[in-house]
Design a protein around this motif. Structure first.
Motif, short mmCIF file in Angstrom:
data_model
loop_
_atom_site.label_atom_id
_atom_site.label_comp_id
_atom_site.label_asym_id
_atom_site.label_seq_id
_atom_site.Cartn_x
_atom_site.Cartn_y
_atom_site.Cartn_z
N LEU A 166 0.83 -1.21 0.00
CA LEU A 166 0.00 0.00 0.00
C LEU A 166 0.87 1.26 0.00
CD1 LEU A 166 -2.94 -0.68 2.46
CD2 LEU A 166 -3.13 -0.02 0.07
N GLY A 167 1.96 1.21 0.73
CA GLY A 167 2.89 2.34 0.75
C GLY A 167 3.50 2.59 -0.63
N LEU A 168 3.84 1.51 -1.33
CA LEU A 168 4.35 1.66 -2.70
C LEU A 168 3.30 2.31 -3.59
CD1 LEU A 168 6.14 -1.79 -3.15
CD2 LEU A 168 7.22 0.44 -2.73
N ASN B 264 8.83 9.31 -3.55
CA ASN B 264 9.68 8.17 -3.24
C ASN B 264 8.85 7.00 -2.73
OD1 ASN B 264 11.39 6.40 -1.61
ND2 ASN B 264 13.00 7.89 -2.10
N LEU B 265 8.86 5.90 -3.49
CA LEU B 265 8.06 4.73 -3.13
C LEU B 265 8.53 4.10 -1.82
CD1 LEU B 265 7.80 2.94 -6.62
CD2 LEU B 265 6.29 4.66 -5.65
N ARG C 140 6.88 4.40 5.74
CA ARG C 140 5.93 5.06 6.65
C ARG C 140 4.75 4.15 6.96
NH1 ARG C 140 5.44 11.05 4.16
NH2 ARG C 140 3.83 9.94 3.04
N MET C 141 4.27 3.44 5.96
CA MET C 141 3.15 2.51 6.19
C MET C 141 3.58 1.39 7.12
SD MET C 141 0.27 3.14 4.47
CE MET C 141 -0.29 3.98 3.01
N VAL C 142 4.74 0.83 6.86
CA VAL C 142 5.25 -0.25 7.70
C VAL C 142 5.45 0.26 9.12
CG1 VAL C 142 7.25 -1.76 8.10
CG2 VAL C 142 6.25 -1.59 5.81
N GLY C 143 6.02 1.45 9.26
CA GLY C 143 6.21 2.05 10.58
C GLY C 143 4.90 2.20 11.33
#
Length: 175
Positions: free
Chosen positions: A138-140, A149-150, A156-159
């Motif tokens: 989803l972040g990508l 920047n992918l 950020r999503m993972v964090g």
């Protein structure tokens, strides 16, 4: 319905909501119940409630905003746009956005539930890992939509996912 940038917003919002809210339910329920059917039922109930809430909430919010825009268009025209193609487009946008938001919430909710349906062991661990992986994707997608920047968007999503896992796990719920 064709996926556009507007829909992308609701796919991201709904999916994040679905994944993280239901992952919280899965983790919390796993701390008090060992029976996968209890975890699945609790998580599925949360998934359904979240999807309906996000879908209906989007419908109400989008209706207010879009009909406000329509009213602004009517002022200089000195006439109502009711029953025109403009109003039909407005209604289509409202319904489309609402369906994408609610639908993405429901589909995202299935991610943390899936391991409890198909696996016999390590279900919670796989649920967390799978959820983090989907957040990464989803972040990508978010980075691609933003034309930024992918890797940064993915990180950020993972964090965010990791923070939620730590927060829910640290509640200290015990058997």
């Amino acid at each position: 319905m064709k996926l556009n940038v507007e829909h992308g917003r609701y796919v991201i919002l709904g999916s994040i909501d679905g994944i993280l809210a239901v992952l919280g339910v899965v983790i919390g329920t796993s701390h008090v119940a060992n029976d996968p059917s209890i975890i699945i039922n609790a998580a599925f109930g949360g998934a359904l409630a979240l999807a309906l809430t996000n879908g209906v909430g989007s419908y109400l919010a989008e209706s207010a905003v879009e009909y406000g825009k329509l009213a602004e268009l009517e002022k200089p025209l000195l006439r109502s746009l009711a029953c025109t193609s403009i109003e039909r487009q407005t209604k289509r946008k409202i319904w489309s956005d609402s369906i994408f938001h609610g639908g993405a919430s429901f589909l995202g909710s299935m991610v943390p539930i899936l391991p409890f349906v198909i696996l016999k062991e390590h279900m919670l661990e796989v649920s967390i890992i799978l959820s983090i992986l989907v957040l990464s994707v989803l972040g990508l997608y978010s980075g691609k939509l933003a034309k930024q920047n992918l890797i940064k968007h993915s990180a950020r999503m993972v964090g965010l996912g990791i923070v939620i896992v730590i927060a829910v796990t640290s509640l200290g719920l015990e058997h």
